[in-house]
Design a protein around this motif. Structure first.
Motif, mmCIF file in Angstrom:
data_model
loop_
_atom_site.group_PDB
_atom_site.id
_atom_site.type_symbol
_atom_site.label_atom_id
_atom_site.label_comp_id
_atom_site.label_asym_id
_atom_site.label_seq_id
_atom_site.Cartn_x
_atom_site.Cartn_y
_atom_site.Cartn_z
ATOM 1 N N PHE A 74 0.854 -1.187 0.000
ATOM 2 C CA PHE A 74 0.000 0.000 0.000
ATOM 3 C C PHE A 74 0.889 1.235 0.000
ATOM 4 O O PHE A 74 1.771 1.379 0.851
ATOM 5 N N LEU A 75 0.649 2.130 -0.951
ATOM 6 C CA LEU A 75 1.442 3.347 -1.092
ATOM 7 C C LEU A 75 0.558 4.555 -0.793
ATOM 8 O O LEU A 75 -0.499 4.721 -1.413
ATOM 9 N N ALA A 76 0.973 5.389 0.154
ATOM 10 C CA ALA A 76 0.174 6.543 0.572
ATOM 11 C C ALA A 76 -1.291 6.140 0.762
ATOM 12 O O ALA A 76 -2.196 6.772 0.227
ATOM 13 N N PRO A 77 -1.531 5.089 1.536
ATOM 14 C CA PRO A 77 -2.909 4.585 1.649
ATOM 15 C C PRO A 77 -3.767 5.445 2.562
ATOM 16 O O PRO A 77 -3.281 6.047 3.522
ATOM 17 N N HIS A 78 -5.047 5.491 2.266
ATOM 18 C CA HIS A 78 -6.007 6.032 3.221
ATOM 19 C C HIS A 78 -6.993 4.922 3.577
ATOM 20 O O HIS A 78 -7.114 3.930 2.844
ATOM 21 N N PRO A 79 -7.690 5.043 4.674
ATOM 22 C CA PRO A 79 -8.559 3.948 5.107
ATOM 23 C C PRO A 79 -9.710 3.649 4.155
ATOM 24 O O PRO A 79 -10.057 2.493 3.945
ATOM 25 N N SER A 80 -10.319 4.699 3.585
ATOM 26 C CA SER A 80 -11.479 4.491 2.717
ATOM 27 C C SER A 80 -11.904 5.812 2.111
ATOM 28 O O SER A 80 -11.580 6.888 2.627
ATOM 29 N N ARG A 81 -12.658 5.719 1.031
ATOM 30 C CA ARG A 81 -13.253 6.929 0.468
ATOM 31 C C ARG A 81 -14.226 7.563 1.468
ATOM 32 O O ARG A 81 -14.357 8.785 1.523
ATOM 33 N N ALA A 82 -14.887 6.737 2.233
ATOM 34 C CA ALA A 82 -15.816 7.261 3.231
ATOM 35 C C ALA A 82 -15.093 8.090 4.280
ATOM 36 O O ALA A 82 -15.600 9.122 4.736
ATOM 37 N N GLU A 83 -13.892 7.652 4.660
ATOM 38 C CA GLU A 83 -13.107 8.421 5.619
ATOM 39 C C GLU A 83 -12.692 9.756 5.024
ATOM 40 O O GLU A 83 -12.692 10.785 5.716
ATOM 41 N N LEU A 84 -12.341 9.760 3.728
ATOM 42 C CA LEU A 84 -11.986 11.026 3.084
ATOM 43 C C LEU A 84 -13.161 11.999 3.109
ATOM 44 O O LEU A 84 -12.997 13.173 3.459
ATOM 45 N N LEU A 85 -14.337 11.528 2.708
ATOM 46 C CA LEU A 85 -15.486 12.433 2.688
ATOM 47 C C LEU A 85 -15.805 12.936 4.088
ATOM 48 O O LEU A 85 -16.142 14.114 4.260
ATOM 49 N N PRO A 106 -18.108 -1.350 1.763
ATOM 50 C CA PRO A 106 -17.235 -2.537 1.803
ATOM 51 C C PRO A 106 -15.775 -2.173 1.552
ATOM 52 O O PRO A 106 -14.895 -2.993 1.808
ATOM 53 N N GLY A 107 -15.535 -0.974 1.031
ATOM 54 C CA GLY A 107 -14.174 -0.548 0.709
ATOM 55 C C GLY A 107 -13.501 0.123 1.883
ATOM 56 O O GLY A 107 -12.939 1.217 1.745
ATOM 57 N N ASN A 108 -13.525 -0.519 3.023
ATOM 58 C CA ASN A 108 -12.922 0.032 4.244
ATOM 59 C C ASN A 108 -11.694 -0.805 4.588
ATOM 60 O O ASN A 108 -11.810 -1.939 5.072
ATOM 61 N N LEU A 109 -10.526 -0.260 4.340
ATOM 62 C CA LEU A 109 -9.289 -0.992 4.562
ATOM 63 C C LEU A 109 -9.100 -1.363 6.026
ATOM 64 O O LEU A 109 -8.478 -2.385 6.336
ATOM 65 N N LEU A 110 -9.645 -0.581 6.926
ATOM 66 C CA LEU A 110 -9.487 -0.876 8.349
ATOM 67 C C LEU A 110 -10.230 -2.146 8.742
ATOM 68 O O LEU A 110 -9.813 -2.864 9.659
ATOM 69 N N ASN A 111 -11.322 -2.449 8.057
ATOM 70 C CA ASN A 111 -12.048 -3.691 8.320
ATOM 71 C C ASN A 111 -11.400 -4.891 7.636
ATOM 72 O O ASN A 111 -11.465 -6.022 8.138
ATOM 73 N N LEU A 112 -10.777 -4.643 6.482
ATOM 74 C CA LEU A 112 -10.173 -5.731 5.719
ATOM 75 C C LEU A 112 -8.804 -6.133 6.262
ATOM 76 O O LEU A 112 -8.432 -7.311 6.261
ATOM 77 N N ALA A 113 -8.039 -5.147 6.719
ATOM 78 C CA ALA A 113 -6.622 -5.351 7.034
ATOM 79 C C ALA A 113 -6.351 -6.453 8.063
ATOM 80 O O ALA A 113 -5.395 -7.218 7.893
ATOM 81 N N PRO A 114 -7.125 -6.563 9.138
ATOM 82 C CA PRO A 114 -6.775 -7.569 10.152
ATOM 83 C C PRO A 114 -6.816 -9.006 9.639
ATOM 84 O O PRO A 114 -6.255 -9.908 10.276
ATOM 85 N N TRP A 115 -7.458 -9.234 8.489
ATOM 86 C CA TRP A 115 -7.654 -10.592 7.991
ATOM 87 C C TRP A 115 -6.656 -10.986 6.899
ATOM 88 O O TRP A 115 -6.724 -12.106 6.384
ATOM 89 N N PHE A 116 -5.744 -10.101 6.554
ATOM 90 C CA PHE A 116 -4.761 -10.448 5.534
ATOM 91 C C PHE A 116 -3.853 -11.562 6.055
ATOM 92 O O PHE A 116 -3.378 -11.516 7.195
ATOM 93 N N THR A 117 -3.585 -12.531 5.208
ATOM 94 C CA THR A 117 -2.734 -13.664 5.580
ATOM 95 C C THR A 117 -1.434 -13.682 4.797
ATOM 96 O O THR A 117 -0.652 -14.624 4.925
ATOM 97 N N GLN A 141 -3.614 4.937 10.896
ATOM 98 C CA GLN A 141 -4.806 4.112 11.053
ATOM 99 C C GLN A 141 -4.650 2.799 10.300
ATOM 100 O O GLN A 141 -4.976 1.723 10.812
ATOM 101 N N VAL A 142 -4.179 2.899 9.057
ATOM 102 C CA VAL A 142 -3.980 1.696 8.243
ATOM 103 C C VAL A 142 -2.926 0.804 8.876
ATOM 104 O O VAL A 142 -3.116 -0.410 9.033
ATOM 105 N N ALA A 143 -1.791 1.392 9.255
ATOM 106 C CA ALA A 143 -0.694 0.615 9.826
ATOM 107 C C ALA A 143 -1.133 -0.114 11.090
ATOM 108 O O ALA A 143 -0.760 -1.271 11.321
ATOM 109 N N THR A 144 -1.920 0.548 11.915
ATOM 110 C CA THR A 144 -2.369 -0.043 13.177
ATOM 111 C C THR A 144 -3.321 -1.209 12.941
ATOM 112 O O THR A 144 -3.351 -2.162 13.728
ATOM 113 N N ALA A 145 -4.090 -1.141 11.860
ATOM 114 C CA ALA A 145 -5.063 -2.199 11.565
ATOM 115 C C ALA A 145 -4.431 -3.442 10.948
ATOM 116 O O ALA A 145 -5.045 -4.516 10.957
#
Length: 312
Positions: A102-113, A237-248, A269-273
């Motif tokens: 992930f490069l310059a990631p943000h958590p989600s478009r919803a977080e941006l808005l 559904p495009g919330n990286l904070l919800n998806l991130a903990p499940w990456f294997t 936020q992304v790094a912590t998740a």
């Protein structure tokens, strides 16, 4: 869509929900260092993202990569900025990549808005001068109490939009267009002491007050269905904070040190998740789109490849 340098053992695949990544700022550098690169555009890059469905967008990317990337290659899925949540969703649906970057990631478009919507806008189109970030008499740095009041008003305006979108769904009109003007008014665009990093240039290379007035920018013109898909935190559904903990698979998350658009608290936020053992790194003095920062691109490519080599 085709692989550049297809004989390479490692293929970096770039994607984004609405911006074409068929060619990226890293393509030339990665190929020079011996890697393969493929950019994948889903249907919403051409059709527009105002009614984007994240599952469909992810399926476009995942199915295309299955067809194009040979099974004996090491596939690294790369998401830059808004591509990060999409890359995460692709991986969660297809488990296709051996690593994620992930490069310059943000958590989600919803977080941006949530952070960017202008709370000074009234329902009748008027502006509340007390909440106008871009008022000529606004002084900086901004006071803490004013920022807290501003953030509260942002949430209130966002909830009013959500209520309008919900009414449209209740009326059986999911494709009803929503007027959401002025969606580029984060206090951090004006006050560099808020969420500080090395940023010096304006976001998007333009006066944010001018960008804020652009018709159709960001969520403006979204359908009611598209609003809940992309722009509302409880439903996207495009919330990286919800998806991130499940990456294997291994994950590398890179913050850009002089990013005027995505701020340290958001990349944190992304790094912590992310799962324990993920790698977090900052590319110092890099702006959001560092295509003209050739030294930075070389350093970033080297970091990505060195990180992968240590995983072997």
């Amino acid at each position: 869509m085709s692989i550049l340098h297809p004989e390479a053992e490692t293929i970096f695949a770039f994607c984004h929900p609405s911006v074409s990544y068929l060619s990226t700022f890293l393509t030339e550098s990665l190929i020079w260092h011996g890697a393969g690169v493929v950019g994948v555009d889903g249907r919403y890059v051409e059709e527009g993202d105002k009614d984007l469905d994240y599952a469909t967008a992810a399926d476009d990317i995942g199915l295309a990569l299955r067809e194009v990337v040979p099974a004996d290659k090491t596939l690294v899925l790369v998401g830059h900025s808004g591509g990060a949540p999409l890359a995460g969703l692709v991986q969660s649906r297809f488990h296709i990549a051996q690593a994620l970057i992930f490069l310059a990631p943000h958590p989600s478009r919803a977080e941006l808005l949530r952070c960017w919507i202008d709370p000074a806008v009234g329902r009748d189109g008027s502006r509340n001068p007390e909440l106008d970030l871009y008022a000529s008499e606004r002084t900086f740095p901004l006071g803490r109490e004013w920022v807290e009041r501003y953030r509260t008003a942002q949430r209130q305006r966002l909830m009013a939009v959500a209520a309008e979108a919900a009414r449209a769904l209740g009326d059986g009109a999911p494709e009803r267009r929503l007027e959401i003007p002025c969606c580029f008014a984060d206090p951090r665009f004006r006050d560099r002491q808020l969420d500080p990093n090395q940023r010096r240039s304006p976001p998007l290379g333009a006066d944010p007050a001018e960008v804020n007035q652009r018709s159709g920018f960001l969520a403006d013109g979204s359908t009611a269905r598209g609003f809940f898909e992309q722009w509302f935190l409880p439903t996207t559904p495009g919330n990286l904070l919800n998806l991130a903990p499940w990456f294997t698979v291994p994950v590398l998350s890179v913050a850009f040190g002089a990013d005027p658009l995505i701020f340290p608290s958001q990349t944190l936020q992304v790094a912590t998740a992310l799962p324990r053992g993920s790698t977090v790194w900052t590319l110092e003095n890099a702006i959001h789109n560092p295509e003209d920062q050739k030294d930075h691109l070389d350093a970033l490519s080297r970091k990505m490849l060195a990180w992968l080599s240590h995983l072997a």
